[in-house]
Every structure is written in C-alpha cells, then in structure tokens.
Design an enzyme around this catalytic site. Structure first.
Site, short mmCIF file in Angstrom:
data_model
loop_
_atom_site.label_atom_id
_atom_site.label_comp_id
_atom_site.label_asym_id
_atom_site.label_seq_id
_atom_site.Cartn_x
_atom_site.Cartn_y
_atom_site.Cartn_z
N HIS A 61 0.80 -1.22 0.00
CA HIS A 61 0.00 0.00 0.00
C HIS A 61 0.84 1.28 0.00
O HIS A 61 0.28 2.37 -0.10
CB HIS A 61 -0.91 0.01 1.23
CG HIS A 61 -0.15 0.17 2.50
ND1 HIS A 61 0.56 -0.87 3.07
CD2 HIS A 61 0.07 1.26 3.28
CE1 HIS A 61 1.16 -0.43 4.16
NE2 HIS A 61 0.88 0.85 4.30
N HIS A 76 1.80 6.90 -0.82
CA HIS A 76 0.84 6.07 -0.07
C HIS A 76 -0.37 5.84 -0.95
O HIS A 76 -1.10 6.78 -1.26
CB HIS A 76 0.45 6.77 1.23
CG HIS A 76 -0.10 5.85 2.25
ND1 HIS A 76 -1.37 5.33 2.17
CD2 HIS A 76 0.45 5.32 3.37
CE1 HIS A 76 -1.58 4.54 3.20
NE2 HIS A 76 -0.48 4.51 3.94
#
Length: 153
Positions: A61, A76
């Site tokens: 992620h 992110h």
C-alpha cells in the site's frame, strides 16, 4: 540543486489540506501534495517511482524512494489501505532495489479501493522536508504519470 518529484500516477492534484486523513492533512508525516487517481473504467493502474533512487520501503500500500542527493519520498496508495494486508496490490520492486523515476513500483485498482469503501487518494510526501522549500503544482491540475508534481530545493 532542485529535485523534481513526479506524479506516480495520472490524476487530479489535491492540496494536503484536502486529503481526508488527519495524519496527511496535518503534515505529521511531512509536506507534499496528493493525487486523486484517474479511475477510468475501473482499470488497474501502475504507480511509478516519483524520483530516481533506492527503494527504502516496499509495502503493497505504500513505498519510499530515497534519493542520492536529497530527501526520501513516500507514496501512499489510498487511505487506510494498510488494513487490506496487500490484497489487490502487486508489488514490482523489493527494498534495496535501484529505481529510475518512472519505473513501475506497484499495480493496484483505485476504483476497486473506492468500491470497497476506502479513499483511493494518493499522498506524495517529502519525508523530513521543509514546506517552504517545495514548489507545488496548483490543486485541481490534472497530471499524467511522470509529470512534475512538486519540486524540492
């Protein structure tokens, strides 16, 4: 020397103030911008390295690329996506790999993230950066992957 940080994927630029997450909006991780990714037809999207350097962290992620002459950059992929435990993310690099700006890092599906109830917004943060030293692209601007998102002096 000025470091150019590229958009890791195509989308619309958001100010950190507009990121629906208090950690990023509050700049607790550092200054930067975010990209609201394009979600055309629900297709998979490959996030690319925003700078050349070494992959310091490679999570499904999120990833960090450390530059040779300057700061590290965090990308992110979506908000609260750590809770997916890697499901829906295909990581193409390992920690310690050298990457050039534009190299593929993670393939994911922003539309699928959104359909699952999470935000697909992608914060791009200059770790240990100084907000006053950043040149920021205007929020609302649409960028292609690889276009300059921000500069760091």
């Amino acid at each position: 020397m000025t470091l150019e940080v590229a958009a890791p994927l195509a989308g619309r630029v958001l100010a950190l103030d507009d990121v629906p997450d208090p950690v990023f909006a509050g700049r607790f991780v550092g200054p930067g911008l975010a990209v609201d990714p394009d979600r055309a037809e629900g297709a998979d999207v490959t996030a690319v390295a925003p700078v050349s350097g070494t992959v310091a962290k490679a999570h499904p992620h999120a990833f960090i690329v450390t530059t040779e002459s300057g700061p590290a950059v965090l990308v992110h992929l979506g908000l609260d996506t750590v809770g997916l435990a890697g499901k829906g993310f295909d990581v193409h690099v390992r920690e310690g790999d050298a990457v050039a700006a534009g190299d593929p890092v993670v393939t994911w599906n922003p539309a699928g993230i959104e359909e699952g109830g999470l935000s697909p917004v992608v914060p791009v943060i200059v770790l240990e950066g100084d907000e006053e030293s950043l040149g920021l692209t205007s929020p609302g601007t649409h960028l292609a992957a690889g276009d300059v998102l921000l500069t760091c002096r």
